[in-house]
Design an enzyme around this catalytic site. Structure first.
Site, mmCIF file in Angstrom:
data_model
loop_
_atom_site.group_PDB
_atom_site.id
_atom_site.type_symbol
_atom_site.label_atom_id
_atom_site.label_comp_id
_atom_site.label_asym_id
_atom_site.label_seq_id
_atom_site.Cartn_x
_atom_site.Cartn_y
_atom_site.Cartn_z
ATOM 1 N N TYR A 55 -24.151 50.189 31.218
ATOM 2 C CA TYR A 55 -23.324 49.216 30.487
ATOM 3 C C TYR A 55 -22.278 48.542 30.926
ATOM 4 O O TYR A 55 -21.513 49.179 31.901
ATOM 5 C CB TYR A 55 -22.700 50.105 29.106
ATOM 6 C CG TYR A 55 -23.647 49.987 28.028
ATOM 7 C CD1 TYR A 55 -23.842 48.811 27.402
ATOM 8 C CD2 TYR A 55 -23.812 51.065 27.395
ATOM 9 C CE1 TYR A 55 -24.397 48.617 26.093
ATOM 10 C CE2 TYR A 55 -24.849 51.043 26.196
ATOM 11 C CZ TYR A 55 -24.755 49.798 25.647
ATOM 12 O OH TYR A 55 -25.827 49.897 24.365
ATOM 13 N N GLU A 101 -20.148 45.594 29.481
ATOM 14 C CA GLU A 101 -19.752 44.575 28.696
ATOM 15 C C GLU A 101 -18.686 43.926 29.266
ATOM 16 O O GLU A 101 -17.656 44.280 30.001
ATOM 17 C CB GLU A 101 -19.205 44.874 27.135
ATOM 18 C CG GLU A 101 -20.414 45.199 26.090
ATOM 19 C CD GLU A 101 -20.972 46.435 26.148
ATOM 20 O OE1 GLU A 101 -20.769 47.206 27.132
ATOM 21 O OE2 GLU A 101 -21.202 46.901 24.887
ATOM 22 N N ASP A 153 -31.549 21.167 26.774
ATOM 23 C CA ASP A 153 -32.237 22.331 27.040
ATOM 24 C C ASP A 153 -33.416 22.231 27.822
ATOM 25 O O ASP A 153 -34.469 21.642 27.714
ATOM 26 C CB ASP A 153 -32.672 22.888 25.713
ATOM 27 C CG ASP A 153 -33.588 23.971 25.719
ATOM 28 O OD1 ASP A 153 -33.868 24.606 26.693
ATOM 29 O OD2 ASP A 153 -33.814 24.621 24.527
ATOM 30 N N THR A 213 -34.306 28.870 29.908
ATOM 31 C CA THR A 213 -34.889 30.133 30.320
ATOM 32 C C THR A 213 -35.106 30.269 31.824
ATOM 33 O O THR A 213 -34.953 29.265 32.571
ATOM 34 C CB THR A 213 -36.118 30.519 29.618
ATOM 35 O OG1 THR A 213 -37.010 29.249 29.777
ATOM 36 C CG2 THR A 213 -35.765 30.304 27.968
ATOM 37 N N LYS A 261 -39.821 30.233 33.228
ATOM 38 C CA LYS A 261 -40.957 29.402 33.059
ATOM 39 C C LYS A 261 -41.058 28.756 34.507
ATOM 40 O O LYS A 261 -41.584 29.286 35.337
ATOM 41 C CB LYS A 261 -40.519 28.398 32.002
ATOM 42 C CG LYS A 261 -40.307 29.079 30.535
ATOM 43 C CD LYS A 261 -40.296 27.953 29.483
ATOM 44 C CE LYS A 261 -40.419 28.532 28.107
ATOM 45 N NZ LYS A 261 -39.111 29.146 27.788
ATOM 46 N N ARG A 310 -37.749 37.242 32.229
ATOM 47 C CA ARG A 310 -37.612 36.711 30.973
ATOM 48 C C ARG A 310 -35.946 36.841 30.996
ATOM 49 O O ARG A 310 -35.401 37.988 31.150
ATOM 50 C CB ARG A 310 -38.162 37.394 30.038
ATOM 51 C CG ARG A 310 -39.753 37.978 30.101
ATOM 52 C CD ARG A 310 -40.512 37.479 29.081
ATOM 53 N NE ARG A 310 -40.418 36.440 28.387
ATOM 54 C CZ ARG A 310 -41.210 35.568 28.032
ATOM 55 N NH1 ARG A 310 -42.599 35.978 28.768
ATOM 56 N NH2 ARG A 310 -41.252 34.834 27.168
HETATM 57 N N1 DSN Z 1 -42.550 29.631 23.465
HETATM 58 C C1 DSN Z 1 -42.070 28.778 24.544
HETATM 59 C C2 DSN Z 1 -43.072 27.796 24.834
HETATM 60 O O1 DSN Z 1 -44.143 27.913 24.744
HETATM 61 O O2 DSN Z 1 -42.653 26.579 25.174
HETATM 62 C C3 DSN Z 1 -40.733 28.162 24.296
HETATM 63 O O3 DSN Z 1 -39.747 29.320 23.560
#
Ligand code: DSN
Length: 431
Positions: free
Chosen positions: A55, A57, A201, A227, A230, A236
């Site tokens: 933990y 925080e 974003d 994120t 990707k 993740r």
């Molecule tokens: N689920 C993602 C995508 O496939 O673009 C976006 O959050």
């Protein structure tokens, strides 16, 4: 103590078996989901580490718990690497996922009832940009923009006119299914004209941005969210970048504003992926991802598919199936391709007459196949296989193409060592 794979098998062979089968599936299919990738063994190793027990925080040097010396070190590494990779003044690496990162930005700079101007879901936006059924959609007045019906690219006349009419406090640019370059400078001009803040974003294109295979939003956007799993190829999770001016508001909006204890194992893995993202190999792969998407787009056009906006500048393309076969839905095309081992997702195209669950399009991305080493020749082959599946969906043809897919992917192995190690563990216990 057993190593973790033996420990897992001994405790829970059913979960072990499902994981093994999914790694085999990932190996044996052509993964063209634009938002997925193969994280490196180093990222996976960092994820499976006991820092997940801690933990912490707060932020490095300012925690609510003792024992944070080493998680502080890891979080500092992740922050410094995020700042260096994106050339940003401030980074918060704690958001658990993209939705949480976006909500933290809203809570840092908006009050309930404020107006957001954001991309419509049906035109390539993301639900966390204020779709009516989300928290943001309920808390804020959301005005949405789309693409031009002729060019199917961002319609800056419409965006500027909506901005002038509604005077939003925040303008959002960033997309889940937009195949073209995003001109962040044009968004900033509009934001400045109406006195709005700008959020980019870049979840989909973050890897491209680090490699300069897509222009960076950093000089233009007040906030950048992404994120990490990707094109960035990490665990993740998500992160937020901003100028020093907004650093304190963003940090407070993440913790204690909207999250509790950070996931320190995930932050360790983010640090690893950001280190990898600054290597030449990673950066070269991002340009290859774009080149591969172009090669695949060209071959799909030759196969008779119409591409939304006429092609792609980034890692994904949107196929309009109506010109190929007016009766074929995205849902059905996704199902047929999966039977042949080709994994894509159905996707609404701009001005789609079908509901999203059926959709008239397919979204196809090249990050995963590029990570496993495929190049333009393989993209042309994939384009031909997609054409062959959808022209003749007879089960025997799908079976034949499935065989070709397996032959092809075996030349580009992924997680081969992990698979071998897990099979050895399994075999050892089954003797
Ligand atoms: N689920 C993602 C995508 O496939 O673009 C976006 O959050």
């Amino acid at each position: 103590m057993l190593n973790w794979m033996e420990g897992l098998y001994e405790t829970d062979p059913e979960v072990f078996d499902a994981i093994l089968k999914d790694i085999e599936r990932q190996f044996n299919c052509l993964n063209l989901i634009a938002s997925e990738n193969y994280a490196s063994p180093a990222v996976l190793a960092a994820l499976a580490n006991p820092m997940q027990n801690k933990y912490a925080e707060g932020y490095p040097g300012r925690r609510y718990y003792g024992g944070c010396e080493f998680v502080d070190a890891v979080e500092r590494l992740a922050i410094e690497r995020a700042k260096a990779a994106f050339q940003a003044e401030h980074a918060n690496v704690q958001p658990h996922a993209g939705v949480q990162a976006n909500l933290a930005v809203y809570s840092a700079c908006l009050q309930p009832g404020d107006t957001i101007l954001s991309p419509a879901l049906a035109h390539g936006g993301h639900m966390s940009h204020g779709a009516p059924f989300t928290i943001a959609g309920k808390l804020f007045k959301v005005i949405q923009y789309g693409v031009n019906p002729q060019t199917e690219t961002l319609d800056f006349d419409q965006i500027a006119s909506l901005a002038r009419e509604h005077r939003p406090k925040l303008i959002i640019c960033g997309y889940s299914s937009y195949p073209r370059t995003v001109p962040f400078d044009q968004f900033r001009q509009i934001a400045d004209e109406v006195g709005a803040l700008l959020m980019a974003d870049i979840a989909h294109i973050a890897g491209l941005v680090v490699a300069h295979a897509h222009p960076s939003p950093i000089p233009y956007a007040h906030f950048v969210t992404t994120t990490t799993h990707k094109t960035l190829r990490g665990p993740r999770g998500a992160l937020i970048l901003c100028s020093s001016e907004w650093a304190q508001a963003i940090d407070r909006a993440v913790f204690p504003g909207s999250q509790g204890g950070p996931f320190m194992h995930s932050i360790a893995a983010k640090a690893v992926c950001l280190k990898e993202a600054m290597t030449e190999v990673f950066q070269r792969d991002q340009f290859q991802t774009v080149a591969n998407a172009r090669a695949l787009a060209d071959e799909l056009a030759r196969q008779g598919f119409r591409l939304v906006s006429g092609g792609t500048d980034n890692h994904l393309l949107l196929v309009d199936l109506r010109s190929f076969d007016p009766k074929l839905t995205g849902k059905e095309a996704e199902r047929l391709l999966e039977q042949a081992g080709i994994i894509v997702n159905k996707n609404a195209i701009p001005f789609d007459e079908r509901p999203p669950a059926q959709a008239s399009g397919l979204r196809i991305g090249t990050p995963s196949v590029t990570t496993r080493g495929m190049r333009e020749d393989e993209m042309r082959m994939i384009g031909r296989l997609i054409g062959a599946v959808l022209k003749d969906p007879d089960p025997s043809n799908l079976q034949r193409i499935r065989g070709q897919v397996v032959e092809m992917v075996q030349q580009f192995p992924v997680y081969a060592d992990l698979l071998e190690a897990m099979r050895t563990v399994q075999a050892g216990y089954q003797v």
